[in-house]
Design a protein around this motif. Sequence first.
Motif, PDB file in Angstrom:
ATOM      1  N   GLU A  42       0.826  -1.210   0.000  1.00 39.63           N
ATOM      2  CA  GLU A  42       0.000   0.000   0.000  1.00 39.63           C
ATOM      3  C   GLU A  42       0.859   1.259   0.000  1.00 39.63           C
ATOM      4  OE1 GLU A  42      -3.292   0.730   0.066  1.00 39.63           O
ATOM      5  OE2 GLU A  42      -4.004  -1.337  -0.118  1.00 39.63           O
ATOM      6  N   GLU A 279      -7.239  -8.715   5.648  1.00 38.38           N
ATOM      7  CA  GLU A 279      -7.976  -7.735   4.835  1.00 38.38           C
ATOM      8  C   GLU A 279      -8.448  -6.530   5.652  1.00 38.38           C
ATOM      9  OE1 GLU A 279      -9.570  -6.201   1.282  1.00 38.38           O
ATOM     10  OE2 GLU A 279      -8.272  -7.947   1.579  1.00 38.38           O
ATOM     11  N   TRP A 283      -7.288  -2.623   5.508  1.00 37.02           N
ATOM     12  CA  TRP A 283      -8.330  -1.633   5.219  1.00 37.02           C
ATOM     13  C   TRP A 283      -8.273  -0.485   6.215  1.00 37.02           C
ATOM     14  CZ3 TRP A 283     -12.766  -0.097   7.981  1.00 37.02           C
ATOM     15  CH2 TRP A 283     -13.693   0.668   7.255  1.00 37.02           C
ATOM     16  N   THR A 286      -5.998   2.417   5.591  1.00 34.65           N
ATOM     17  CA  THR A 286      -6.391   3.395   4.571  1.00 34.65           C
ATOM     18  C   THR A 286      -7.509   4.324   5.059  1.00 34.65           C
ATOM     19  OG1 THR A 286      -8.079   1.969   3.567  1.00 34.65           O
ATOM     20  CG2 THR A 286      -5.804   1.712   2.794  1.00 34.65           C
ATOM     21  N   GLN A 287      -7.969   4.140   6.297  1.00 35.20           N
ATOM     22  CA  GLN A 287      -9.088   4.924   6.810  1.00 35.20           C
ATOM     23  C   GLN A 287      -8.631   6.031   7.763  1.00 35.20           C
ATOM     24  OE1 GLN A 287     -12.168   3.990   5.463  1.00 35.20           O
ATOM     25  NE2 GLN A 287     -10.735   2.646   4.365  1.00 35.20           N
ATOM     26  N   SER A 300     -12.671  -9.350   8.541  1.00 43.56           N
ATOM     27  CA  SER A 300     -12.181  -9.800   7.235  1.00 43.56           C
ATOM     28  C   SER A 300     -13.099 -10.916   6.733  1.00 43.56           C
ATOM     29  CB  SER A 300     -10.749 -10.338   7.354  1.00 43.56           C
ATOM     30  OG  SER A 300      -9.862  -9.335   7.770  1.00 43.56           O
ATOM     31  N   TYR A 309     -13.339  -8.825   1.349  1.00 42.63           N
ATOM     32  CA  TYR A 309     -14.011  -7.568   1.675  1.00 42.63           C
ATOM     33  C   TYR A 309     -14.082  -7.424   3.197  1.00 42.63           C
ATOM     34  CZ  TYR A 309     -18.203 -10.513   2.333  1.00 42.63           C
ATOM     35  OH  TYR A 309     -19.084 -11.466   2.736  1.00 42.63           O
ATOM     36  N   VAL A 310     -14.479  -6.233   3.647  1.00 43.13           N
ATOM     37  CA  VAL A 310     -14.557  -5.942   5.077  1.00 43.13           C
ATOM     38  C   VAL A 310     -16.013  -5.719   5.462  1.00 43.13           C
ATOM     39  CG1 VAL A 310     -13.876  -4.351   6.916  1.00 43.13           C
ATOM     40  CG2 VAL A 310     -12.265  -4.921   5.082  1.00 43.13           C
TER      41      VAL A 310
END
Length: 347
Positions: A42, A279, A283, A286-287, A300, A309-310
């Motif tokens: 990332e 996952e 995530w 990035t928040q 996850s 996906y979350v």
Amino acid sequence: MDLSAVSRAGAVAAAAAARRVVMVTGANGGIGLALCERILSEDDQIHLCMACRNMQKAEAAKSELLLSHPGVDISLLKVDVGNINSVIKAAKEIKKRYQRLDYLYLNAGIMPFPHFSLKAFLSGLFSSMFATGEGLLTQEDWLTDDGLQQVFMTNVFGHFLLIRNLEPVLCQAGCASQVVWTTSSNARKSAFSLTDYQHSQGQESYSSSKYATDLLSVALNKHYNIQGLFSSVVCPGLVMTNLTYGILPPFFWTLLTPIMWLIRVFTNTFTLSPYNGSEALVWLFTQKPESLDPLVKYCSCTSGLGNNYVAPCKMDIDVEVAEIFYQELLKLESKMKANNYITGDHN
């Protein structure tokens, strides 16, 4: 004096200071290593601190990451969150190295000597009981040299002390820091008791400790959000790691693995691989931590087709109980100081 050289050196120093610092406990394998790999994918400009108990494994993990991400900035830190002295020593070292810590992933944990109930497994395959893990696993526990239950010390109190001792680098005006706990779907309210929060009287110490981290995360937000520190909890789903493989003899896994892949078609909680299980952890990287719900566990998930996906899941948490538990941990910290297990001020 070469002013251009001085200018370049200053620019390099400024760039280094601007890098986000990410620390991961239990980073040398499983979900922790997968998390490190994915975070570097990332943002390869971060400084990654891999905090591990076994430095030989940590060195091997660092080498593995450098093969796939040559030139990234990685350092190692020795810490055993199951030992008070190790936690305090590591915190002092972190404060020497860094002016601030942007992300603290509390991933290290133990589930010692698990006993697996095959009957509960078979009867609960497609029920809510299987999703929560209720009745599937019991564990043995023991006292540490500090006089605390080992699972509680490793999974809860060691990380709590780490946060307390890292306040100067986690709590800074105008800069949000994020603490992320790796918890579990096995974090069950029924396994936890305020009158025995170390779970010395029961046989589900792992489940109790994971529910305790859920409580603690909620309380930390109440007390630390105003200081710029935010806490979240993540459930990685059912992941096949060394911890998981230790539950059953190898030949059982040979039989069960194909069945588990089949079950994944019907349930999104079977993430199975550390990559998939990380996952929600990635995530959160990035928040904006200020935008997250402190009463939500971020899970996850993996679809039957293998898509990650979350999913947010509201936690079964009583805020008043979370506050009482937090105060009990503060009392325990004071007791450990009084008994000279913890020396010096936590700041």
